[in-house]
Design a protein around this motif. Structure first.
Motif, PDB file in Angstrom:
ATOM      1  N   VAL A 201       0.800  -1.003   0.150  1.00 60.09           N
ATOM      2  CA  VAL A 201       0.124   0.254   0.024  1.00 60.09           C
ATOM      3  C   VAL A 201       0.815   0.955   0.264  1.00 60.09           C
ATOM      4  CG1 VAL A 201      -1.728   1.144   1.816  1.00 60.09           C
ATOM      5  CG2 VAL A 201      -2.126  -1.045   0.983  1.00 60.09           C
ATOM      6  N   ASP A 202       2.188   1.359   0.851  1.00 60.48           N
ATOM      7  CA  ASP A 202       2.722   2.703   0.907  1.00 60.48           C
ATOM      8  C   ASP A 202       3.635   2.744  -0.415  1.00 60.48           C
ATOM      9  OD1 ASP A 202       2.152   2.751   3.432  1.00 60.48           O
ATOM     10  OD2 ASP A 202       4.324   1.362   4.293  1.00 60.48           O
ATOM     11  N   ALA A 203       3.724   1.887  -0.876  1.00 62.05           N
ATOM     12  CA  ALA A 203       4.287   1.644  -2.960  1.00 62.05           C
ATOM     13  C   ALA A 203       3.364   1.850  -3.712  1.00 62.05           C
ATOM     14  CB  ALA A 203       5.045   0.192  -3.207  1.00 62.05           C
ATOM     15  N   LEU A 204       1.996   2.129  -3.316  1.00 62.05           N
ATOM     16  CA  LEU A 204       1.416   2.495  -4.211  1.00 62.05           C
ATOM     17  C   LEU A 204       0.371   3.884  -3.947  1.00 62.05           C
ATOM     18  CD1 LEU A 204      -0.801   1.990  -6.792  1.00 62.05           C
ATOM     19  CD2 LEU A 204      -2.434   0.619  -4.189  1.00 62.05           C
ATOM     20  N   LEU A 208       1.547   6.364  -6.776  1.00 62.36           N
ATOM     21  CA  LEU A 208       0.142   7.466  -6.621  1.00 62.36           C
ATOM     22  C   LEU A 208       1.365   8.584  -7.362  1.00 62.36           C
ATOM     23  CD1 LEU A 208      -2.514   6.346  -5.481  1.00 62.36           C
ATOM     24  CD2 LEU A 208      -2.702   5.504  -8.176  1.00 62.36           C
ATOM     25  N   ARG A 209       1.630   9.301  -5.777  1.00 62.39           N
ATOM     26  CA  ARG A 209       1.836  10.618  -6.017  1.00 62.39           C
ATOM     27  C   ARG A 209       3.159  10.653  -6.788  1.00 62.39           C
ATOM     28  NH1 ARG A 209       3.459  10.890   0.583  1.00 62.39           N
ATOM     29  NH2 ARG A 209       1.809  10.870   1.176  1.00 62.39           N
ATOM     30  N   ALA A 210       3.860  10.031  -7.365  1.00 58.88           N
ATOM     31  CA  ALA A 210       4.495  10.646  -8.747  1.00 58.88           C
ATOM     32  C   ALA A 210       3.915  10.819  -9.425  1.00 58.88           C
ATOM     33  CB  ALA A 210       5.580   9.013  -9.013  1.00 58.88           C
ATOM     34  N   GLU A 211       2.525   9.545 -10.172  1.00 56.23           N
ATOM     35  CA  GLU A 211       1.572   9.770 -11.066  1.00 56.23           C
ATOM     36  C   GLU A 211       1.037  11.161 -11.411  1.00 56.23           C
ATOM     37  OE1 GLU A 211       1.187   8.522 -13.838  1.00 56.23           O
ATOM     38  OE2 GLU A 211       2.820   6.524 -12.906  1.00 56.23           O
TER      39      GLU A 211
END
Length: 310
Positions: A201-204, A208-211
């Motif tokens: 979840v942290d990686a996702l 998402l923040r990068a996108e």
């Protein structure tokens, strides 16, 4: 003469030592010379280790001895001789047989009371009005109870083991322990899975923040395009309103007519600038065309012309 005196001194010393030893033993047994005694009976279901002359205590102090022990079909009755005639024990009172230690030793009878303290004017145990006064009286019978000993503790453990064996408790306990171990392993696996899921979840979230960061310029462009589209829509609305106004249409027609006249005048003159500027009719027509166009643009773009400047 000297020999007689010496023998007399030795004899008196021996008699004094014997008397002192006897007095000490009587004192240790709780016997007080010259005091009146009174007795009570205590019924025991099991009086193991109790014997004649066993001490009777109250709150750790020796107050008497066991004078006699009688065995009956229903109980073991012990006669307790109390050598303190002023000892007032509030009812209820019970007698407990206890040993000096759990491994055994000399037994003694301990008097226990759970009653409230008696008043100062309460009668003595040997008084005639002692009955129904709330204190233990001479000749009364009190319940007895066996204290804890190694034998009683062992018997209790044997009974517990027998009950556990009859109820199949030990195999159930072993099975429960196995189930508990299995549950613990499942819980550990679940926690491991939860940790992995949390990491995913942290990686996702980071992805998402990068996108979102990469898409921010596009979002800004869309916002600007939306604003420009809104401005164009407003201009179109203003243009439609301007064409819906009859006065504006009439002014536009007049402006077009003036423009046609100016064009014809320019063609007639042939492009001579000095002749055109000296021609008052031409300049008046040019001025009318400019005023008409200005009024038209005021209607179409009210925020970009003289309306906003006011």
């Amino acid at each position: 003469m000297r020999r007689s005196v010496r023998e007399a001194l030795v004899g008196f010393s021996l008699v004094g030592a014997i008397a002192g030893f006897a007095g000490t033993m009587l004192w240790l047994r709780g016997v007080r010379l010259g005091s009146e005694t009174w007795t009570v009976q205590a019924d025991f279901q099991n009086a193991g280790g109790l014997a004649n002359r066993s001490p009777v205590t109250f709150r750790g102090i020796t107050v008497g001895t066991v004078r006699a022990i009688d065995v009956t079909p229903m109980a073991v009755r012990a006669t307790l001789e109390i050598n303190q005639d002023d000892l007032q024990l509030p009812l209820p009172v019970k007698a407990v047989v206890s040993s000096a230690s759990l491994l055994g030793g000399d037994s003694q009878v301990e008097l226990l009371t759970t009653g409230t303290p008696v008043p100062k004017n309460a009668p003595s145990p040997k008084a005639r009005n002692c009955k129904n006064s709330g204190v233990l009286c001479e000749g009364a019978t009190i319940p007895g109870q066996s204290g804890a000993s190694l034998t009683s503790v062992t018997a209790s453990l044997e009974q517990l083991l027998d009950q556990a064996q009859k109820s199949n408790l030990i195999p159930q306990l072993v099975e429960s322990t196995k189930q508990f171990g299995t549950t613990s392993e499942d819980a550990s696996k679940f926690l491991d899975t939860a940790d992995v899921a949390a990491q995913n979840v942290d990686a996702l979230v980071q992805q998402l923040r990068a996108e979102v960061s990469r898409a921010q310029p596009t979002i800004d462009n869309l916002n600007r395009a939306t604003a420009e589209a809104a401005a164009a829509a407003a201009s179109i609305n203003n243009l439609a309103k301007a064409f819906d106004n009859p006065e504006t249409v009439s002014d536009l027609k007049q402006t077009v007519t003036n423009a046609k006249q100016l064009t014809a005048r320019i063609d007639a003159v042939g492009g001579d600038i000095e002749q055109l500027t000296d021609d008052r009719q031409f300049m008046q027509g040019l001025r009318s065309v400019m005023i008409g166009l200005g009024a038209f643009f005021d209607e179409v773009y009210p925020a970009r012309t003289g309306t906003s400047n006011e």
